[in-house]
Motif scaffolding. Structure first.
Motif, PDB file in Angstrom:
ATOM      1  N   LYS A   1       1.866   6.176  11.467  1.00 13.21           N
ATOM      2  CA  LYS A   1       1.071   7.246  10.882  1.00 13.21           C
ATOM      3  C   LYS A   1       1.010   8.503  11.747  1.00 13.21           C
ATOM      4  O   LYS A   1       1.080   9.609  11.223  1.00 13.21           O
ATOM      5  CB  LYS A   1      -0.348   6.701  10.669  1.00 13.21           C
ATOM      6  CG  LYS A   1      -1.121   7.359   9.584  1.00 13.21           C
ATOM      7  CD  LYS A   1      -2.261   6.469   9.097  1.00 13.21           C
ATOM      8  CE  LYS A   1      -3.409   6.379  10.091  1.00 13.21           C
ATOM      9  NZ  LYS A   1      -4.466   5.452   9.638  1.00 13.21           N
ATOM     10  N   ALA A   2       0.841   8.340  13.078  1.00 13.32           N
ATOM     11  CA  ALA A   2       0.527   9.506  13.906  1.00 13.32           C
ATOM     12  C   ALA A   2       0.889   9.266  15.366  1.00 13.32           C
ATOM     13  O   ALA A   2       1.045   8.128  15.804  1.00 13.32           O
ATOM     14  CB  ALA A   2      -0.961   9.828  13.809  1.00 13.32           C
TER      15      ALA A   2
ATOM     16  N   LEU B   1      -7.412   2.634  13.805  1.00  5.55           N
ATOM     17  CA  LEU B   1      -7.240   4.004  13.306  1.00  5.55           C
ATOM     18  C   LEU B   1      -5.764   4.382  13.248  1.00  5.55           C
ATOM     19  O   LEU B   1      -5.320   5.064  12.328  1.00  5.55           O
ATOM     20  CB  LEU B   1      -7.976   5.003  14.219  1.00  5.55           C
ATOM     21  CG  LEU B   1      -9.501   4.968  14.216  1.00  5.55           C
ATOM     22  CD1 LEU B   1     -10.048   5.986  15.214  1.00  5.55           C
ATOM     23  CD2 LEU B   1     -10.051   5.266  12.821  1.00  5.55           C
ATOM     24  N   LEU B   2      -5.007   3.951  14.255  1.00  3.86           N
ATOM     25  CA  LEU B   2      -3.599   4.342  14.348  1.00  3.86           C
ATOM     26  C   LEU B   2      -2.717   3.600  13.347  1.00  3.86           C
ATOM     27  O   LEU B   2      -1.731   4.122  12.870  1.00  3.86           O
ATOM     28  CB  LEU B   2      -3.080   4.079  15.762  1.00  3.86           C
ATOM     29  CG  LEU B   2      -3.533   5.083  16.820  1.00  3.86           C
ATOM     30  CD1 LEU B   2      -3.324   4.523  18.213  1.00  3.86           C
ATOM     31  CD2 LEU B   2      -2.785   6.403  16.650  1.00  3.86           C
ATOM     32  N   GLY B   3      -3.058   2.363  13.031  1.00  5.60           N
ATOM     33  CA  GLY B   3      -2.160   1.541  12.222  1.00  5.60           C
ATOM     34  C   GLY B   3      -1.025   0.999  13.081  1.00  5.60           C
ATOM     35  O   GLY B   3      -1.096   1.037  14.323  1.00  5.60           O
ATOM     36  N   ASP B   4       0.038   0.526  12.431  1.00  8.26           N
ATOM     37  CA  ASP B   4       1.124  -0.136  13.157  1.00  8.26           C
ATOM     38  C   ASP B   4       1.704   0.760  14.247  1.00  8.26           C
ATOM     39  O   ASP B   4       2.230   1.827  13.971  1.00  8.26           O
ATOM     40  CB  ASP B   4       2.240  -0.521  12.183  1.00  8.26           C
ATOM     41  CG  ASP B   4       1.820  -1.625  11.234  1.00  8.26           C
ATOM     42  OD1 ASP B   4       1.419  -2.686  11.723  1.00  8.26           O
ATOM     43  OD2 ASP B   4       1.891  -1.408  10.014  1.00  8.26           O
ATOM     44  N   ILE B   5       1.649   0.282  15.493  1.00 11.06           N
ATOM     45  CA  ILE B   5       2.143   1.061  16.634  1.00 11.06           C
ATOM     46  C   ILE B   5       3.614   0.742  16.871  1.00 11.06           C
ATOM     47  O   ILE B   5       4.003  -0.428  16.897  1.00 11.06           O
ATOM     48  CB  ILE B   5       1.272   0.775  17.881  1.00 11.06           C
ATOM     49  CG1 ILE B   5      -0.147   1.320  17.620  1.00 11.06           C
ATOM     50  CG2 ILE B   5       1.881   1.384  19.143  1.00 11.06           C
ATOM     51  CD1 ILE B   5      -1.190   0.878  18.615  1.00 11.06           C
ATOM     52  N   VAL B   6       4.438   1.797  17.001  1.00 11.80           N
ATOM     53  CA  VAL B   6       5.892   1.590  17.084  1.00 11.80           C
ATOM     54  C   VAL B   6       6.516   2.045  18.405  1.00 11.80           C
ATOM     55  O   VAL B   6       7.619   1.618  18.746  1.00 11.80           O
ATOM     56  CB  VAL B   6       6.615   2.257  15.899  1.00 11.80           C
ATOM     57  CG1 VAL B   6       6.253   1.528  14.613  1.00 11.80           C
ATOM     58  CG2 VAL B   6       6.279   3.735  15.766  1.00 11.80           C
TER      59      VAL B   6
ATOM     60  N   GLY C   1       0.796  -1.226   0.000  1.00 11.76           N
ATOM     61  CA  GLY C   1       0.000   0.000   0.000  1.00 11.76           C
ATOM     62  C   GLY C   1       0.827   1.273   0.000  1.00 11.76           C
ATOM     63  O   GLY C   1       2.062   1.248   0.105  1.00 11.76           O
ATOM     64  N   LEU C   2       0.130   2.393  -0.085  1.00  9.73           N
ATOM     65  CA  LEU C   2       0.801   3.697  -0.105  1.00  9.73           C
ATOM     66  C   LEU C   2       1.530   3.997   1.199  1.00  9.73           C
ATOM     67  O   LEU C   2       2.472   4.780   1.219  1.00  9.73           O
ATOM     68  CB  LEU C   2      -0.227   4.804  -0.361  1.00  9.73           C
ATOM     69  CG  LEU C   2      -0.845   4.867  -1.758  1.00  9.73           C
ATOM     70  CD1 LEU C   2      -1.893   5.975  -1.801  1.00  9.73           C
ATOM     71  CD2 LEU C   2       0.235   5.134  -2.797  1.00  9.73           C
ATOM     72  N   GLY C   3       1.067   3.393   2.312  1.00  8.18           N
ATOM     73  CA  GLY C   3       1.731   3.614   3.599  1.00  8.18           C
ATOM     74  C   GLY C   3       3.183   3.172   3.535  1.00  8.18           C
ATOM     75  O   GLY C   3       4.104   3.931   3.856  1.00  8.18           O
ATOM     76  N   ALA C   4       3.400   1.937   3.106  1.00  4.78           N
ATOM     77  CA  ALA C   4       4.770   1.421   2.999  1.00  4.78           C
ATOM     78  C   ALA C   4       5.536   2.142   1.886  1.00  4.78           C
ATOM     79  O   ALA C   4       6.754   2.315   1.984  1.00  4.78           O
ATOM     80  CB  ALA C   4       4.755  -0.081   2.746  1.00  4.78           C
ATOM     81  N   ARG C   5       4.832   2.567   0.846  1.00  9.59           N
ATOM     82  CA  ARG C   5       5.514   3.320  -0.215  1.00  9.59           C
ATOM     83  C   ARG C   5       6.174   4.563   0.389  1.00  9.59           C
ATOM     84  O   ARG C   5       7.292   4.922   0.037  1.00  9.59           O
ATOM     85  CB  ARG C   5       4.494   3.718  -1.289  1.00  9.59           C
ATOM     86  CG  ARG C   5       5.090   4.478  -2.469  1.00  9.59           C
ATOM     87  CD  ARG C   5       4.054   4.555  -3.598  1.00  9.59           C
ATOM     88  NE  ARG C   5       4.380   5.528  -4.627  1.00  9.59           N
ATOM     89  CZ  ARG C   5       5.214   5.298  -5.641  1.00  9.59           C
ATOM     90  NH1 ARG C   5       5.845   4.146  -5.733  1.00  9.59           N
ATOM     91  NH2 ARG C   5       5.441   6.229  -6.547  1.00  9.59           N
TER      92      ARG C   5
END
Lengths: 362, 128
Positions: free
Chosen positions: B65-66, B36-41, A220-224
């Motif tokens: 992401k955020a 909503l957050l996606g992969d948490i790091v 996806g665009l995220g990894a891009r």
């Protein structure tokens, strides 16, 4: 508000479990489950990105070369043979960036690829600079585009297209070749080896499914974004735009100053900037401790001045945060970033951060 | 569709609470929040012993992401934090209601839990 556009691969993305989001007016996959896993697949094996939202423009006419030589900052005269690619900025008269693009030399003239979000203004800009040139533009909405990237990308594409394997394997970096209505180029936006492939829209889904069967994961665009950031590559609208000079965005190498007689749009402004001294430069930032550097955060360089992060993320390969920043030209090896109210020390490094799966900065 | 366990309490800022047998309350973020957050790091947790007011910032969760604040859903003293989560923040993605818990709190007033959202109320809140 107009409905977001869909690429010829929309149904294939949904079938593959994609989470679709609006990106520059297009409904695109942001991830298919985990952005981090997708990132790692591209660094270690092979993944594919739908980049059909980007715009392919075929340029022909007896003045195509002369027109491009004044339209863009890099010089198409440097392209020695058909298929060879050139990266360039297209600049305003003020010496700021209208867009960044790739242009290939072809049998009929040139093929250019520009960003999705800038397509309308790019085409308007090109149209407004055509007077006096015998040049025609053909926007190839009939093509889809897939970027297949990773250390095993080329081998897996060859497994799907055995009749083209010899030709694909003969491609040098930054070189492309047409195959009927298809076009294969050894280019990309990840810092890995791989191909960008232009495909007649009606054949795209079938090719996508064949690649899935050959073990190429949809990405996806995220990894891009995390991949291109690790590779130290600019993203238009973030790292540069019409308010930023290419000389302050790490694009100095894309400006062909010679021959001095080539009067490309923006040249005079860039020469004046150089003569006056360019006050800012682009650098990489590294935060080895906790926290994530993000676009828009302030960079403080003690005794020198302030800058700004133009792209920042957590690097899945390095397991810490990295960023691209525009900072005062006198910035040395150390800086601080305002991380949610706390000034945090970061290292200033030369990009890229990652190439071919490995850390490359000191 | 997000999993919203019926036995938990919720607040609109996407934390869940579980009343334990010893009267302490375990706090984490919901499955919807991690989606909503996606992969948490990274996660940043409160200090053990800290006295938090309701809706006071108790930590930070950073995804690719955020960055997002985590709030104390009720007032109380922090009894314990999930050190395992600090080392493996992806647990908040994979097991938001189990191994991905954030901290345990000793409620200043046990009755505070009663006024919070139940599963149906939270589902309505997030439009599920």
């Amino acid at each position: 508000m107009t409905a977001p556009k869909r690429t010829p691969l929309f149904d294939a993305h949904v079938a593959a479990g994609a989470k679709m989001v609006d990106f520059a007016g297009w409904e695109m996959p942001i991830h298919y489950g985990s952005q981090l896993k997708e990132h790692e697949i591209v660094r270690s094996d092979a993944g594919m990105f739908d980049v059909s939202h980007m715009t392919v423009i075929d340029i022909s006419g007896s003045d195509a070369k002369a027109w491009l030589q004044q339209l863009i900052a890099n010089d198409v005269a440097k392209l020695p043979f058909e298929g060879k690619a050139l990266y360039s900025g297209m600049l305003t008269e003020d010496g700021t960036v209208v867009d960044d693009l790739i242009v290939y030399l072809t049998s009929y003239g040139y093929r250019m690829v520009v960003n999705a979000g800038t397509t309308d203004k790019d085409l308007a800009w090109m149209d407004s600079h055509k007077a006096g040139f015998d040049v025609s533009l053909n926007v190839r909405r009939d093509l889809a585009m897939l970027a297949v990237q990773g250390p095993n990308a080329i081998a897996k594409v060859c497994a799907v297209k055995p009749q083209l394997a010899d030709a694909i394997q003969s491609l040098k970096v930054f070189q492309g070749l047409p195959a009927g209505d298809w076009f294969f180029a050894r280019t990309g936006y990840t810092g890995e080896d791989g191909l960008e492939i232009m495909i007649p829209a009606g054949e795209a889904s079938n090719f996508f499914n064949e690649l899935v069967a050959a073990g190429v994961a949809p990405i996806g665009l995220g990894a891009r974004d995390t991949l291109r950031l690790e590779a130290g590559m600019n993203l238009y609208g973030h790292d540069m735009d019409e308010t930023v000079s290419p000389l302050q965005a790490g694009m100095g190498w894309t400006i062909a100053w010679e021959p001095a007689s080539r009067d490309f749009i923006g040249r005079k402004a860039l020469e004046a900037q150089k003569a006056a001294g360019v006050p800012m430069k682009q650098v990489g930032l590294v935060l080895e401790g906790r926290g994530v550097l993000r676009e828009g955060q302030k960079v403080v360089v003690e005794g020198v001045g302030e800058g700004i992060i133009t792209s920042g993320t957590f690097s899945p390969t390095l397991k810490h945060s990295i960023a691209i920043a525009r900072v005062p030209a006198a910035t040395g090896a150390d800086a601080q970033v305002d991380l949610r109210g706390t000034l945090t020390a970061v290292r200033v490094v030369k990009m890229p951060f990652v190439r071919n799966g490995k850390k490359v900065f000191e | 569709m997000s999993n919203i366990p019926a036995e938990l309490k919720y607040v609109a800022s996407h934390e869940w609470l579980r009343l334990e047998a010893d009267g302490s309350v375990t706090v984490g973020i919901t499955e919807h929040a991690q989606e909503l957050l996606g992969d948490i790091v990274f996660v940043e947790l409160p200090k053990v012993g800290a006295n938090l007011a309701a809706e006071e910032q108790a930590g930070v969760v950073e995804s690719v992401k955020a960055a997002s604040d985590v709030y104390a859903p009720i007032a109380g003293e922090v009894l314990e934090v999930n050190a395992e989560l600090e080392a493996a923040p992806e647990l908040a993605n994979s097991e938001p209601y189990a191994a991905g818990w954030f901290f345990k709190i000793k409620p200043a007033n046990a009755a505070d839990l009663d006024s919070l959202l139940d599963a149906a109320g939270y589902a309505k809140e997030i439009g599920a």
